[in-house]
Design a protein around this motif. Sequence first.
Motif, mmCIF file in Angstrom:
data_model
loop_
_atom_site.group_PDB
_atom_site.id
_atom_site.type_symbol
_atom_site.label_atom_id
_atom_site.label_comp_id
_atom_site.label_asym_id
_atom_site.label_seq_id
_atom_site.Cartn_x
_atom_site.Cartn_y
_atom_site.Cartn_z
ATOM 1 N N MET A 1 0.807 -1.215 0.000
ATOM 2 C CA MET A 1 0.000 0.000 0.000
ATOM 3 C C MET A 1 0.843 1.270 0.000
ATOM 4 N N ASN A 2 2.140 1.165 0.244
ATOM 5 C CA ASN A 2 3.005 2.346 0.258
ATOM 6 C C ASN A 2 3.778 2.527 -1.038
ATOM 7 N N GLN A 3 3.552 1.675 -2.024
ATOM 8 C CA GLN A 3 4.246 1.797 -3.291
ATOM 9 C C GLN A 3 3.466 2.668 -4.257
ATOM 10 N N THR A 4 4.182 3.141 -5.284
ATOM 11 C CA THR A 4 3.600 4.054 -6.275
ATOM 12 C C THR A 4 3.316 3.282 -7.559
ATOM 13 N N ILE A 5 2.181 3.578 -8.150
ATOM 14 C CA ILE A 5 1.808 2.958 -9.429
ATOM 15 C C ILE A 5 1.546 4.065 -10.440
ATOM 16 N N ASP A 6 1.595 3.707 -11.716
ATOM 17 C CA ASP A 6 1.385 4.704 -12.766
ATOM 18 C C ASP A 6 -0.096 4.943 -12.987
ATOM 19 N N ALA A 7 -0.397 5.963 -13.780
ATOM 20 C CA ALA A 7 -1.792 6.379 -13.980
ATOM 21 C C ALA A 7 -2.597 5.332 -14.740
ATOM 22 N N ASP A 8 -1.993 4.639 -15.713
ATOM 23 C CA ASP A 8 -2.741 3.644 -16.496
ATOM 24 C C ASP A 8 -3.180 2.480 -15.618
ATOM 25 N N THR A 9 -2.280 1.996 -14.783
ATOM 26 C CA THR A 9 -2.641 0.898 -13.881
ATOM 27 C C THR A 9 -3.699 1.344 -12.883
ATOM 28 N N ALA A 10 -3.548 2.548 -12.353
ATOM 29 C CA ALA A 10 -4.542 3.046 -11.398
ATOM 30 C C ALA A 10 -5.905 3.202 -12.062
ATOM 31 N N GLU A 11 -5.938 3.559 -13.324
ATOM 32 C CA GLU A 11 -7.228 3.719 -14.019
ATOM 33 C C GLU A 11 -7.940 2.372 -14.162
ATOM 34 N N LEU A 12 -7.181 1.289 -14.403
ATOM 35 C CA LEU A 12 -7.782 -0.038 -14.463
ATOM 36 C C LEU A 12 -8.382 -0.439 -13.114
ATOM 37 N N VAL A 13 -7.640 -0.119 -12.025
ATOM 38 C CA VAL A 13 -8.149 -0.449 -10.696
ATOM 39 C C VAL A 13 -9.414 0.349 -10.393
ATOM 40 N N ILE A 14 -9.431 1.614 -10.765
ATOM 41 C CA ILE A 14 -10.607 2.448 -10.521
ATOM 42 C C ILE A 14 -11.816 1.905 -11.275
ATOM 43 N N GLY A 15 -11.601 1.481 -12.520
ATOM 44 C CA GLY A 15 -12.708 0.907 -13.279
ATOM 45 C C GLY A 15 -13.197 -0.403 -12.689
ATOM 46 N N GLU A 16 -12.293 -1.206 -12.145
ATOM 47 C CA GLU A 16 -12.709 -2.479 -11.544
ATOM 48 C C GLU A 16 -13.581 -2.262 -10.311
ATOM 49 N N PHE A 17 -13.310 -1.207 -9.560
ATOM 50 C CA PHE A 17 -14.128 -0.925 -8.383
ATOM 51 C C PHE A 17 -15.388 -0.124 -8.715
ATOM 52 N N GLY A 18 -15.597 0.160 -10.006
ATOM 53 C CA GLY A 18 -16.824 0.816 -10.403
ATOM 54 C C GLY A 18 -16.830 2.323 -10.302
ATOM 55 N N HIS A 19 -15.651 2.951 -10.182
ATOM 56 C CA HIS A 19 -15.584 4.405 -10.107
ATOM 57 C C HIS A 19 -15.111 4.974 -11.438
ATOM 58 N N LYS A 20 -15.101 6.299 -11.543
ATOM 59 C CA LYS A 20 -14.694 6.985 -12.759
ATOM 60 C C LYS A 20 -13.358 7.693 -12.507
ATOM 61 N N ALA A 21 -12.425 7.516 -13.418
ATOM 62 C CA ALA A 21 -11.104 8.143 -13.299
ATOM 63 C C ALA A 21 -11.102 9.486 -14.016
ATOM 64 N N VAL A 22 -10.591 10.505 -13.338
ATOM 65 C CA VAL A 22 -10.466 11.842 -13.915
ATOM 66 C C VAL A 22 -8.972 12.171 -13.950
ATOM 67 N N ARG A 23 -8.401 12.177 -15.149
ATOM 68 C CA ARG A 23 -6.969 12.447 -15.290
ATOM 69 C C ARG A 23 -6.676 13.925 -14.998
ATOM 70 N N VAL A 24 -5.645 14.162 -14.166
ATOM 71 C CA VAL A 24 -5.183 15.519 -13.872
ATOM 72 C C VAL A 24 -3.690 15.550 -14.078
ATOM 73 N N SER A 25 -3.136 16.747 -14.323
ATOM 74 C CA SER A 25 -1.708 16.927 -14.524
ATOM 75 C C SER A 25 -1.075 17.430 -13.232
ATOM 76 N N ASP A 26 0.253 17.234 -13.128
ATOM 77 C CA ASP A 26 0.953 17.750 -11.945
ATOM 78 C C ASP A 26 0.887 19.265 -11.866
ATOM 79 N N ALA A 27 0.768 19.893 -13.029
ATOM 80 C CA ALA A 27 0.696 21.353 -13.034
ATOM 81 C C ALA A 27 -0.624 21.869 -12.467
ATOM 82 N N ASP A 28 -1.605 20.994 -12.316
ATOM 83 C CA ASP A 28 -2.888 21.443 -11.769
ATOM 84 C C ASP A 28 -2.805 21.825 -10.305
ATOM 85 N N VAL A 29 -1.704 21.471 -9.638
ATOM 86 C CA VAL A 29 -1.597 21.828 -8.229
ATOM 87 C C VAL A 29 -1.519 23.338 -8.050
#
Length: 864
Positions: free
Chosen positions: A317-345
């Motif tokens: 749970m303390n490791q980092t994953i990329d955005a594509d892998t995280a998007e697959l996990v979000i879809g599996e749990f039935g949520h919607k992924a909203v891509r944001v950029s680091d510059a959005d901070v």
Amino acid sequence: MSDTDGKKPLGLGAGPRSGSVKQSFSHGRTHAVVVETKRKRVVVPNPAKPGAGGSGSGSSHLGDPSKRPAGITDAEMQRRLDALRAAKAREQEDAAKRAAEEKEREEERQRRREEIEAKEREDRQRVAALRAKAEEEERLKREAEEEAKNRAAARKADILGTQRRQPASAAPAAKEADPAVPADRGAGQSRPRPGTEEAGAARPATATPRKTDRERENRETDRGAARRGDEGRRSGKLTLSAATSEEGGRQRSLAAMKRKQEKARQKAMGFGQKSEKQVRDVQLPETIVVSELANRMAERAADVVKSLMKMGMMVTMNQTIDADTAELVIGEFGHKAVRVSDADVEQVIDSVEDKAEDLITRPPVVTIMGHVDHGKTSLLDRIRKAQVATGEAGGITQHIGAYQVKAPNGQLISFLDTPGHAAFTSMRSRGAQVTDIVVLVVAADDAVMPQTVEAISHAKAAGVPIIVAINKIDKPSANPTKVRTDLLQHEIVVEAMSGDVQDVEVSAHTGQGIDELLEAISIQAEVLELTANPNRAARAAVIEAKLDVGRGPVATVLVQNGTLRKGDIFVVGEKWGKVRALVNDKGETVTEAGPSVPVEVLGLDGTPSAGDVLDVVSSEAQAREIATYREKASKDKRAAAGAATTLEQLMAKAKADKSVTELPVIVKADVQGSAEAIVQALEKIGNDEVRVRILHYGVGAITDSDVGLADASKAPILAFNVRANATARANSSQKGVEIRYYSIIYDLLDDIKKAASGLLKAEVREHFIGYAKVLEVFRITGVGNIAGCLVTEGVARRSAGVRLLRDNVVIHEGTLKTLKRYKDEVKEVISGQECGMAFERYEDIRQNDVIEIFEREEIQRTLD
């Protein structure tokens, strides 16, 4: 009877005495030995005789002369007797003193012994008291625990129904029948079990219980309890081991029974169906930690890890994953992924346009610009009634300053003072970017100079109006007309020449024209209609930054919009912080700073760069996130700019660097602007053969890390208005690191130019001094070929270089091994004379060859 019976033995009184000594040997053997003890003879004076003890006259004899040793006079005898009496007196005094000291030591030992015994007695009493207190507390605690266990056991037995409740009519009868039973029996003692003789005796014969389900369950429980005996009853508080043990049995708790009843009620009312899962919009950056992804989805981190493991990714749970892998996990749990950029901070920074009704008039920001030594700081000192120029090194301004003054008409004006030296171009550019009005100071006796032209260019690039202040008008050589005429070449047409640029003749020395200058600034500010909204998050520009030893990183900022208050959290460039204190230009601590107010800000986590923008944010987390993103982006940008794109470019750069000699230096300055100006000036020093390499630059005192870097790279440390701390000075002396201290930028640049010039290769110039013709070649054994020559032109010198020409083609170039005139070795031979020459390590000399004689001169080059 012997002859000596009853008589004293003959002889002197000091004769030997006999006695026996008993010797002991091994195996119990003994032996008596007769020994003699010889006593020392002591002469005792007779006090009855005159002179004994000194009572008689000094001429009388002391004692019996016949008993006195031979050769002893009366004076010697008297001296010996006095010495004997003094020795005895000293012995008595010493004995008395030893006795007193022994008595004192004995008393001291007795006192210490009593103190130790008293202390040990007190310790024993204290330990005994503590032990008694602990035993009493333990006893009370044990009694309290036992009482609590008994109450809990009784209450649990009543709640779970392990004891049959007696009818209300039977309770008084039972108490009357057995008066010895205490009233609080249920709290501390176990009640009689149902079915026992005691319970039967307490129950009236006429009381017939009803045959209900509850009673049947109680009877079954009673039978089980009777079979188990008293050991089946649980006493004390319920523990996990007691509840799970097979001997005591396991019973449901009151909370479990309540949950069961609640579930049954919800099921009966139709609320048992599972609620519909909530679909969330999960913001997904380029990389994300697994635990953070679970928080954003409101899911368990273990479920997210399990989902990733099903995909074949062994992560925690303390490791980092990329955005594509995280998007697959979000879809599996039935949520919607909203891509944001680091510059959005950086979107959290408030950039909302201010409403017209929220804007109020603000003071103008005026920047004083011009050439060096044209009187900019002196003019500002005259306005502020201060003396800043007198305290500056070399009489020139080397820092950018921010001040706020009050004009005679009551209007506040913020002034920025910029350096006029050529190295401070970035400071002048920064001042023009944050200003509203530029006051161009031109000396009436010096006219327009290079930095004046540069200031005009900065003002035009920033799009701000210019007011020309012709200074030093009080000097006899002043010529303001020439200044106005020179300004025409740079498209500055003043009002005196029918233009639109205001010009004022002033004198910082006498104060002439100061009021007119302030009035011109006020008029220009009214035309510009400067406004700002003070009731919003502050935004400010960093004018200067430095590292103060006592206060830490300090940034001088000019508030452009909003109000900066103490306690605000802000981000400035790649740094962030919380406003710990605000200090105005007079050194006073203030609680807030509105628009157009210059202040020093304390509370940064590092020294920002001059020219950065300070923005107030809502939380420390946002400020830290923005600063981290900016720092990472800056590193990536520098890495991309410094990396060669192709192999050909990399090889060309390495080849170019191989032929260039570098002078490595480390720069430390007092403020960020000065360090930036020095670095920019040093980078311009050099040519294709030599250049200055800046290994590191920063602000603040010289530290051990700077000395270590300088020692590793063999580079000097250039200190501008800063000093090395004690440990750094010691390390620099030990390691031989050179630290050069400067307070004027001219001296620093001149020294570096000289040092870089020393790395240039000297220019070699060749001077022709003569010709010689070979008339004959002689072969000498052991020496080689010798050319018999005639000097036809100039002179031939032994130390000069020579070239051998054959048909006007250079055959050999070298030096002479010998130059002879007849049989003598000579230093030179003039034109028209014959001589003999031999070349160093060359013998191919022929008749009619021509020898060219020349000298070389090395000329040291310097950088322009």
